[in-house]
Design a protein around this motif. Structure first.
Motif, mmCIF file in Angstrom:
data_model
loop_
_atom_site.group_PDB
_atom_site.id
_atom_site.type_symbol
_atom_site.label_atom_id
_atom_site.label_comp_id
_atom_site.label_asym_id
_atom_site.label_seq_id
_atom_site.Cartn_x
_atom_site.Cartn_y
_atom_site.Cartn_z
ATOM 1 N N ILE A 1 27.460 74.030 66.586
ATOM 2 C CA ILE A 1 28.305 72.845 66.708
ATOM 3 C C ILE A 1 29.672 73.094 66.083
ATOM 4 C CG2 ILE A 1 28.501 70.382 66.156
ATOM 5 C CD1 ILE A 1 26.316 71.109 68.202
ATOM 6 N N GLY A 2 29.685 73.914 65.015
ATOM 7 C CA GLY A 2 30.956 74.266 64.396
ATOM 8 C C GLY A 2 31.342 73.427 63.202
ATOM 9 N N ILE A 3 30.382 72.714 62.612
ATOM 10 C CA ILE A 3 30.698 71.933 61.415
ATOM 11 C C ILE A 3 30.787 72.880 60.219
ATOM 12 C CG2 ILE A 3 29.847 70.144 59.845
ATOM 13 C CD1 ILE A 3 28.647 68.715 62.135
ATOM 14 N N PRO A 4 31.831 72.787 59.431
ATOM 15 C CA PRO A 4 31.957 73.650 58.248
ATOM 16 C C PRO A 4 30.782 73.460 57.302
ATOM 17 C CG PRO A 4 34.010 72.477 58.687
ATOM 18 C CD PRO A 4 32.966 71.872 59.581
ATOM 19 N N LYS A 5 30.384 74.534 56.627
ATOM 20 C CA LYS A 5 29.233 74.480 55.723
ATOM 21 C C LYS A 5 29.404 73.412 54.641
ATOM 22 C CE LYS A 5 27.800 79.295 56.295
ATOM 23 N NZ LYS A 5 27.592 80.604 55.626
ATOM 24 N N GLU A 6 30.671 73.215 54.181
ATOM 25 C CA GLU A 6 30.899 72.255 53.108
ATOM 26 C C GLU A 6 30.692 70.802 53.560
ATOM 27 O OE1 GLU A 6 33.021 74.480 54.181
ATOM 28 O OE2 GLU A 6 34.985 73.643 54.666
ATOM 29 N N LYS A 7 30.602 70.583 54.894
ATOM 30 C CA LYS A 7 30.367 69.225 55.395
ATOM 31 C C LYS A 7 28.925 69.032 55.860
ATOM 32 C CE LYS A 7 33.609 66.981 57.524
ATOM 33 N NZ LYS A 7 34.614 66.532 58.516
ATOM 34 N N ILE A 8 28.067 70.023 55.539
ATOM 35 C CA ILE A 8 26.624 69.909 55.810
ATOM 36 C C ILE A 8 25.925 69.844 54.461
ATOM 37 C CG2 ILE A 8 24.628 70.909 56.970
ATOM 38 C CD1 ILE A 8 26.581 72.585 58.644
ATOM 39 N N VAL A 9 25.341 68.700 54.146
ATOM 40 C CA VAL A 9 24.765 68.455 52.828
ATOM 41 C C VAL A 9 23.257 68.592 52.895
ATOM 42 C CG1 VAL A 9 24.583 66.829 50.911
ATOM 43 C CG2 VAL A 9 26.655 66.866 52.332
ATOM 44 N N ARG A 10 22.718 69.442 52.042
ATOM 45 C CA ARG A 10 21.255 69.581 51.956
ATOM 46 C C ARG A 10 20.717 68.541 50.976
ATOM 47 N NH1 ARG A 10 19.028 74.610 53.851
ATOM 48 N NH2 ARG A 10 20.624 76.148 54.421
ATOM 49 N N LEU A 11 19.749 67.738 51.432
ATOM 50 C CA LEU A 11 19.144 66.719 50.588
ATOM 51 C C LEU A 11 17.628 66.899 50.554
ATOM 52 C CD1 LEU A 11 21.195 63.558 51.620
ATOM 53 C CD2 LEU A 11 21.479 64.955 49.574
ATOM 54 N N GLY A 12 16.984 66.263 49.584
ATOM 55 C CA GLY A 12 15.553 66.445 49.365
ATOM 56 C C GLY A 12 14.679 65.577 50.254
ATOM 57 N N LYS A 13 13.402 65.584 49.930
ATOM 58 C CA LYS A 13 12.397 64.918 50.747
ATOM 59 C C LYS A 13 12.615 63.409 50.816
ATOM 60 C CE LYS A 13 7.534 65.784 51.678
ATOM 61 N NZ LYS A 13 6.284 66.363 51.166
ATOM 62 N N GLU A 14 13.080 62.829 49.729
ATOM 63 C CA GLU A 14 13.258 61.385 49.681
ATOM 64 C C GLU A 14 14.273 60.902 50.719
ATOM 65 O OE1 GLU A 14 14.208 59.976 45.826
ATOM 66 O OE2 GLU A 14 14.516 57.902 46.463
ATOM 67 N N ASP A 15 15.300 61.738 50.959
ATOM 68 C CA ASP A 15 16.370 61.352 51.872
ATOM 69 C C ASP A 15 16.217 61.907 53.279
ATOM 70 O OD1 ASP A 15 18.147 61.870 48.983
ATOM 71 O OD2 ASP A 15 18.213 59.916 49.975
ATOM 72 N N ASN A 16 15.683 63.105 53.400
ATOM 73 C CA ASN A 16 15.732 63.786 54.693
ATOM 74 C C ASN A 16 14.396 64.354 55.141
ATOM 75 O OD1 ASN A 16 18.749 63.724 54.091
ATOM 76 N ND2 ASN A 16 18.707 64.657 56.114
ATOM 77 N N PHE A 17 13.350 63.572 54.964
ATOM 78 C CA PHE A 17 12.046 63.974 55.481
ATOM 79 C C PHE A 17 11.289 62.715 55.843
ATOM 80 C CE2 PHE A 17 9.258 67.657 55.928
ATOM 81 C CZ PHE A 17 8.034 67.059 56.146
#
Length: 875
Positions: free
Chosen positions: A142-158
């Motif tokens: 898609i081309g989104i910069p890495k700094e605009k892709i946020v890794r979050l934990g299970k509570e938020d993203n599972f």
């Protein structure tokens, strides 16, 4: 960014995914279908849950919807915050084992950036912290910069349930700008401030979670996405909250017109406007989906919404009913395109709202005055902050003022209610009602019964001889109160001076049908009898205004005919059971419906197939003998002399009805019956089984139901014949041949796998490793029988001499471990049982056994390699 209106956004979304070969489905009803776990639909995917679990086959592997949803868990916050709403619409696209992450992400990006033209610079995404695949797609494809892709934990993203489908999520956020932020230079999605608003949640359902919390990969992963329509509208229309978007603003303008209040001029009154604007959508859609106001379940949700909206109208100065005017606006706005059923159901929606609101307004004025007085006299100016439970109950019980409104009004004045005291009063009332209730089996509609209301009324049952009659409405009851009129949509009890409708009793269901006059129509949905034998007609008003007047009452004749068949056959069945099983058999209960029957009887063991066939044969013989069915009115004593069967003779007093079927069956019975057993046509037992100690149950059908049943069997036979490509006479031999052939193939496959596995012994021996001066070997077999694996483990151990053998065999998504330990190592306190137990734990299983040989099971195949590698650590 395109400035689209609410209804335009919905249309653009559905058209876009239709172009991606998705089937556009209409919104499912707010009432869940075949799902008792839900009161109302509260999520876009909820109606399709069984498609995801595989219980049902979806109409297409790609589906898109705009699903109407209702959530009332935070109803107290509606209107007070920018985010809470009871009604909302959820846009969603779904894949059932078709496309997965790559397509879901690409299409979401295409829709947001190209169709509705949100700037790419304003979009951020989050991914589950372990989901490298999604991260890579967003970044590299898609081309989104890495700094605009946020890794979050299970509570938020599972996303997951307690058990069943689950998987990681990827959420898409819109950056609303620094003015909405917290000022932190590192502010990004996940922050609690209002700068980043989530618009789309992409759920990648790739696991099946079991009872032990183990995640098993799905062979065919699914996609479930959800995007709040109203929230997306706030972004495109650049509003601060959902109450400022176009369609809801139209509702607010109508509220301003009705109330004369200018929205935005008083913060407290603005809350009331927002409550009404939110609730009226939920009210309109609930009624359209056939929910009706009541004191329990979905009906109570609707009643509470109507009453809250009406009370907030009163706060704004409205003294009359007004909600139906707003409902007209909802019907016109939302019913134009996607929700056309609103226009179809317009009359009922308006009638139900008017009726419920007007009833509430009759009680609210007095209740509000009393509550205000209690607040002033007992709370304000004192050190008390709690209204007593006794007073709250008095408001509820005497004046009909809902407890939830009492709680809400007090909270607005910074007071609370003694709910424990209120609930104690409620329980005391229930106990008094239970103790005053007649425990007779003929109580009828006991939960609605009030002897003081009904004691002055009597009616005559003419249904033994007549299926319709002219009669008079002598009383109408709603919510245990006598009323003088009923309106369209009302559900009530109607009492006639005479009736052809049979009231449920003796195991026979009540009649249905119609009660009508020139000016109104009542649909009779059930008929009950109270403890005094009064027939109570449970009705729903379909047309007109109902008053006490002359009417024409007519039962559903076809339904009654089928009920007669099923009731009469229970008498034949009872006698046939006594003949086949013995005189100890007695009826222990029954239920007679129009399409089936159940008959419970006393017997100490399950019936054999031969016994079932004998009973069925006797009953059908008596049907074909065309036995005359007669009814005699006599005394209990005389009935006993006639040999009438009746298990509950002590409940009969005065005259009783004796139903005779030729000389074969004589029973006491107050139900309706055929005139001749030939009218039953045919009898078929569907099942026989135990329901409790010493009590058995037969379920059966008669008449047209048997014909339909035989047709279904014939269709199944014909389909089987076509599939097997044989004649009907050869079908059984063909099935036996196929089964035998399949067994032979299975044996051949098993033998081949055993030989293949045994041929691996030399290779396994060559793979022996050493750790801490101890030999060990591991190996994985595919679809090899556990006993074969155990034999190979023995052979390998014997050939190597001193070794720990750890094998696994994988079959049907499950793992079986086998561990064998040589005798010299057993003497060193190395136990196969301990090893296999620890190894299996890693794969979500367990087991154990002897020191020299042990087995265990595992559930998580993804952890298989990790589990086998644990052996080295254990050594």
């Amino acid at each position: 960014m395109r400035n689209l209106k609410l209804h335009e956004i919905r249309s653009e979304y559905l058209k876009f995914f239709e172009s991606k070969q998705h089937l556009v489905l209409p919104s499912f009803s707010l009432i869940p279908k075949n799902d008792k776990s839900l009161l109302l639909i509260g999520a876009g995917m909820a109606p399709m849950k069984k498609y995801f679990t595989g219980e049902l086959t979806p109409p297409s592997k790609r589906v898109t919807t705009c699903q109407k949803c209702i959530r009332t868990g935070d109803i107290e916050n509606v209107g007070k915050t920018d985010r809470h709403a009871t009604f909302f619409e959820m846009l969603g696209n779904f894949s059932f084992g078709d496309y997965f992450k790559r397509e879901a992400i690409a299409w979401a990006w295409e829709f947001l950036t190209e169709v509705i033209e949100i700037s790419k610079d304003d979009l951020w995404v989050t991914v589950y912290y372990e989901d490298d695949e999604a991260f890579k797609i967003w970044n590299e494809e898609i081309g989104i910069p890495k700094e605009k892709i946020v890794r979050l934990g299970k509570e938020d993203n599972f996303w997951e349930l307690e058990v069943g489908p689950s998987g990681p999520c990827s959420e898409i956020f819109v950056d609303r700008g620094e003015k909405y932020g917290c000022g932190d230079k590192d502010c990004k999605p996940g922050c609690d401030c209002d700068r980043f608003i989530e618009v789309w949640n992409l759920v990648f359902t790739q696991f099946d979670k079991d009872e032990n919390g183990v995640y098993h990969p799905l062979k065919h992963p699914n996609i479930d996405t959800g995007m709040g329509l109203e929230r997306l509208a706030t972004v495109l229309q650049k509003t601060n909250n959902i109450f400022e978007i176009d369609a809801i603003q139209n509702i607010i303008h109508k509220i301003e017109e009705i109330t004369g209040y200018e929205y935005g001029s008083n913060e407290k009154l603005d809350v009331s406007v927002r409550v009404i604007a939110d609730h009226i959508r939920a009210i309109t859609f609930l009624i359209s989906d056939t929910v009706r106001p009541s004191n329990e379940g979905r009906g109570y949700v609707l009643r509470r919404l109507i009453r809250r909206a009406a009370r907030h109208g009163r706060i704004l100065g409205v003294k009359k009913s007004f909600l139906s005017e707003l409902a007209e606006l909802i019907i016109e706005s939302w019913g134009k395109d996607y929700y056309r059923e609103l226009k179809d159901n317009r009359d009922k929606i308006i009638a139900v709202i008017k009726s419920e609101e007007e009833k509430f307004l009759e009680t609210i004025e007095q209740g509000m005055t009393l509550l205000d007085n209690y607040i002033v006299k007992n709370l304000k100016g004192s050190d008390k902050d709690t209204l007593s439970g006794d007073i709250a109950f008095k408001l509820y019980d005497t004046f009909g003022f809902p407890i939830d409104l009492t709680i809400e009004i007090l909270a607005e004045n910074n007071f609370k209610v003694d709910l424990d005291g209120f609930n104690k009063n409620m329980e005391l009332q229930r106990q008094m009602a239970r103790s005053a209730r007649d425990d007779s089996d003929n109580t009828g509609w006991s939960s609605e019964e009030n002897d003081k209301i009904y004691e002055e009324f009597t009616n005559k049952f003419v249904g033994y001889e007549e299926e319709s009659t002219n009669a008079n409405i002598i009383a109408m009851v709603m919510e245990n109160k006598l009323v003088e009129k009923l309106n369209v949509g009302d559900k009530a009890i109607v009492i006639l001076d005479k009736t052809p409708f049979y009231g449920e009793s003796g195991g026979q269901v009540g009649d249905t049908g119609v009660i009508k006059s020139d000016s109104f129509l009542l649909k009779v949905i059930d008929t009950k009898k109270n403890s005094k034998g009064l027939h109570l007609h449970i009705v729903e008003v379909e047309a007109g205004i109902v008053t006490k007047s002359e009417v024409f009452a007519e039962i559903d004749k076809k339904r009654r005919t089928n009920i007669r068949r099923n009731h009469s056959v229970t008498h034949l069945l009872h006698k046939a059971l006594k003949e086949v099983l013995g005189s100890h058999v007695n009826q222990a209960g029954s239920e007679v419906f129009d399409n089936r029957l159940r008959f419970d009887f006393t017997h100490f063991e399950s019936m054999t197939k031969d016994e079932v066939n004998k009973v069925e044969k006797i009953v059908n013989e008596k049907i074909s003998e065309s036995l005359s069915v007669t009814t005699t009115i006599t005394t209990p004593e005389e009935a006993y002399k006639l040999g009438a069967v009746g298990l509950f003779e002590e409940k009969y007093s005065g005259e009783v009805r004796v139903v005779s079927m030729g000389d074969f069956s004589i029973e006491l019975c107050g139900g309706t019956h055929v005139k001749n057993t030939s009218e039953i046509l045919m009898f078929k037992i569907l099942s026989e089984g135990g329901i409790s100690s010493g009590v058995r149950r037969i379920e059966a059908i008669t008449g047209p139901s048997v014909y339909n049943y035989l047709n279904s069997l014939e269709s199944l036979r014909d389909e089987s014949v076509r599939f097997l490509k044989v004649s009907t006479s050869d079908m059984l031999d063909k099935i036996k041949s196929v089964v035998d052939l399949n067994k032979n193939y299975e044996k051949e496959i098993k033998d081949l796998k055993q030989k293949e596995a045994e041929n691996e012994v030399s290779n396994i021996i060559k793979s022996v490793k050493e750790h801490n001066s101890i030999n060990y070997v591991t190996y994985v077999f595919e679809d090899v029988d556990l006993n074969i694996v155990r034999n190979i483990a023995d052979e390998v151990r014997d050939k190597i001499g001193s070794v720990i053998v750890l094998f696994a065999t994988v079959s049907d998504g499950k793992i079986n471990f086998v561990c064998a330990v040589s005798k010299d190592l057993v003497k060193q306190n190395i136990s196969a049982g301990n090893i296999v137990r620890e190894v299996a734990k890693i794969a979500g299983g367990g087991g154990g056994g002897r020191a020299d040989m042990a087995t265990a099971g595992g559930k998580d195949i993804s952890k298989l390699d990790l589990a086998l590698s644990e052996l080295k650590n254990l050594i």
